[in-house]
Motif scaffolding. Sequence first.
Motif, mmCIF file in Angstrom:
data_model
loop_
_atom_site.group_PDB
_atom_site.id
_atom_site.type_symbol
_atom_site.label_atom_id
_atom_site.label_comp_id
_atom_site.label_asym_id
_atom_site.label_seq_id
_atom_site.Cartn_x
_atom_site.Cartn_y
_atom_site.Cartn_z
ATOM 1 N N ASN B 37 0.814 -1.228 0.000
ATOM 2 C CA ASN B 37 0.000 0.000 0.000
ATOM 3 C C ASN B 37 0.843 1.271 0.000
ATOM 4 O O ASN B 37 0.570 2.202 0.749
ATOM 5 N N HIS B 293 3.293 -0.476 8.706
ATOM 6 C CA HIS B 293 2.208 -0.322 7.756
ATOM 7 C C HIS B 293 0.973 0.259 8.442
ATOM 8 O O HIS B 293 0.380 1.237 7.984
ATOM 9 N N GLN B 297 -0.680 4.079 7.983
ATOM 10 C CA GLN B 297 -2.092 4.311 7.666
ATOM 11 C C GLN B 297 -2.738 5.250 8.673
ATOM 12 O O GLN B 297 -3.491 6.146 8.310
#
Lengths: 617, 388
Positions: B37, B293, B297
């Motif tokens: 992502n 990660h 986010q």
Amino acid sequence: MTHQPDGGAWLPGATDPAVIRNFCIIAHIDHGKSTLADRMLQITGVVDDRAMRAQYLDRMDIERERGITIKSQAVRLPYQAGDGRTYVLNLIDTPGHVDFTYEVSRSLAACEGAILLVDAAQGIEAQTLANLYLALENELQIIPVLNKIDLPAAQPEKYAAELAHIIGCDPEDVLKVSAKTGEGVAELLQTVVELIPAPIGQPDAPARAMIFDSVYDTYRGVVTYVRVVDGRIGTRDRVTMMSTGAVHELLEVGAISPEPTAAQGLGVGEVGYLITGVKDVRQSRVGDTITTANKGATEPLGGYRDPKPMVFSGLYPIDGSDYPILRDALDRLKLNDAALNYEPETSLALGFGFRCGFLGLLHLEIVRERLEREFNLDLISTAPNVVYDVVMEDGKELTVTNPSEFPDGKVAIVTEPIVKATVILPSEFVGTVMELCQGRRGTLLGMDYLSEDRVELRYTLPLAEIVFDFFDQLKSRTRGYASLDYEPSGEQDADLVKVDILLHGDPVDAFSAIVHKDKAYSYGVAMAQKLKELIPRQQFEVPIQAAIGSRIIARENIRAIRKDVLAKCYGGDVSRKRKLLEKQKEGKKRMKMVGRVEVPQEAFIAALSTSEPAGKK
Amino acid sequence: MTLSPSTPLSLYVHVPFCASRCGYCDFNTYTATELGNDVTRDTFHEHLITEIHQAAQRLADTHRVDTVFVGGGTPTLLGAQALNRLLAAIRDDFDIAADVEITTEANPDSVDPRMLEDLKQGGFTRISFGMQSSAPHVLATLERTHTPGASSAAAKAARAAGFEHVNLDLIYGTPGETDDDLNRSLDEVLEAGVDHVSAYSLIVEPGTALARRVQRGEVPMPDDDIAADRYELIDERLTVAGFDWYEVSNWAKPEGQCRHNIAYWRNAAWWGIGPGAHSHLEGRRWWNVKHPHTYAQRVSANLSPMQDEEVLTPEQRALENLMLGLRMKAGVALDAVPTNDDAITDAVTELTDQGLLDPESLEHEPSMLALTRRGRLMADHVVRTLAV
């Protein structure tokens, strides 16, 4: 109270002895006794299929889980036989373990016959054999039966021959049933009617009934199970316990079928229950004779014996503040366990607890488990020991039930209990088991081949050796194929010494043991090594010594600790480290101080568990 | 956030990347460059900068920052430019003390003279290298990638680049390490001319490759007695060379102490930026989500990356003050110890008799609890004894 449809002869108190058959089932654990009893209840219509609860006769949870029957009961079954008559079959359940030999013998004494039930895939086990011998001594009619013939692994021919060999009948006479499917059970009931003799007694003599079981019920008090031998006990009678002379009112008389059903009385040959309102099974002891207070018998029936504890262990709450709970719990269990006895004891190492006497290892294990389960207690039990009679050189005599009380002075004679042990095992293991028994100071009494590949070994062994870790050794040496039974067989003089364990010079009472002189050294070394592993290093060097009196026989050292610090403690470590410290602070509260040495509770538990407690076999 | 305006703040920034994972390491670090992502190592400093802005916004007042410590992981894997941008962001949002201490950790393999100069230019004042040992077989057991000699070379290069404060980390007590090995490591440290040494006994942390190797019997468990001997050897040699211990595992030349770490041990206020970083402000501790990660986010969505927090009771704060303060040479004041008078008197007497607490410090005004050399090796025992 349930109503029985078939009146007349059926009612307790009015049964013709000629139609009564009193019998029990002798079987090893897992050989299907409870399933067979269930099937009999169904076939005779006493319990309908819907109400059928698996293993109806075993009531306590522990029994059900372990598949053993601790408390026997008796159930009255109506049975219409081939000749068209209705018979009364009294199925008397027997306790199934080595520790309860005496209770078994009383149950057997209440019967005229016994079904010898053996798993067709496994053959007879030592304990079954021992109970069979008891039954034969009581002159019971034996009906040999092989169960589980529906199993693919069943070898009915082989084991029929084995049974025939043991009881001296024809292999053809061995019945074959499947208690699970019901196959052969009706034929078995017919055989019970045909082969087992009707009870014989004197209806007009003073009443004499033998207590074969006594159970405490929270709502009703003690329920006493009896077999009437002579005369009649009616509801209006007052009864006398002949061993004590105590007189009680009768509140209720009846039979179990399968729920308690009140009746007017119990006559010759009948089996039923009495309720007198007493609250403690000690007032209604197994083996005692009950008679009527008015015009009662003068001679009791034979065979009464006081229950005598054979194995002792100290029970201590891990959390010392649980002591009152433990005391109350023991008081409660005692109501239903005439063989359990205990007295307060203080251990320097373990604090306040009780020295408890048990019939044997299983009894100990059951009591301990009930205390932990039903009363939510965490317990430490000291290594089980037997009772020793000690005569000092000055003639003073004493009885030692706790190794730490073994006298330090000049001991002239020590006697220890011995047992007659029977081991049944596959013949390939005979060598290793004989070696084991020899190593445990056993004397071979005899050896028989039960069949081509199965052997019965008979030994005299000191009970103390069995109590140590005999079961585990036997199991591991025979890959679990051997079975063991033993019964008390008197006492013998023995060359025994007390080995003390000293921690930093201070004796730890909980670790003292009475062992044979030849084994003192290996016991001392093993214990010292074990403790060295279990006790954390301290601020100072801690010697661990094993000693006989003032003579040191083994020594280990726990070196002083030098490092107890986490190398890194930065921002991200603080929470974790504080929580660890808080936990360690709690842990410190669970430390026991032996002199200056801190010993974690876990070390005591691990050091005291010489082995797994004895199993069922 | 409540922090009185005059209280100085320390900032920790966590960089969760390494080129490879060392066998003994249980830190929150990752070797992948792509974490899915669009979360990548190359742009990760942007997320850290976002959290720096968040922190500044959440603190009502503009605070003075006394120390900054960029740790990991291997911060230098981000490159000097990214690290300097982090510092610039901090300068934008906070008052920076004139004598600010700004440290970065570094792997000897991941720096060169050019980079060191850039870092110095960017404002870093201190650099800390993970040397661990100079013995090849010890480095192999630890699964370290750098070659022997690389650490002292890197330290010298740092000094040449103008770094006044340079630290080398040592690990001692590794299975297979001998006294000679350790002596040679110390030779290299002293020859490098650093002003600070941290030395940690090897800990086999659960879940690490080393723990698995110990469990399989491939590597023996480090021996505590040997570790104690080695600690004493290190302390001797560093003391002779003009270093002074100021915390259980840390030695410094005069003026060389790490003020950022002292802030931890004095339970001061610090804010941890980055995945898994811990923070402490006046009795409230919190920590961020661990995985880079998830962290990325959260901060991208302008959410707090906090995973959980705890508010300390006065007893817990007192226990922490004891546990942390006692690790330092100065120790803690006796009257700050959380327990009743009789018990503490007995405990202090016992620990002094055992040679773990320094009797002279007790005579000071105010009376101080301070560890002896033997006591340093038994610090956790001392804390437990005092705290019960």
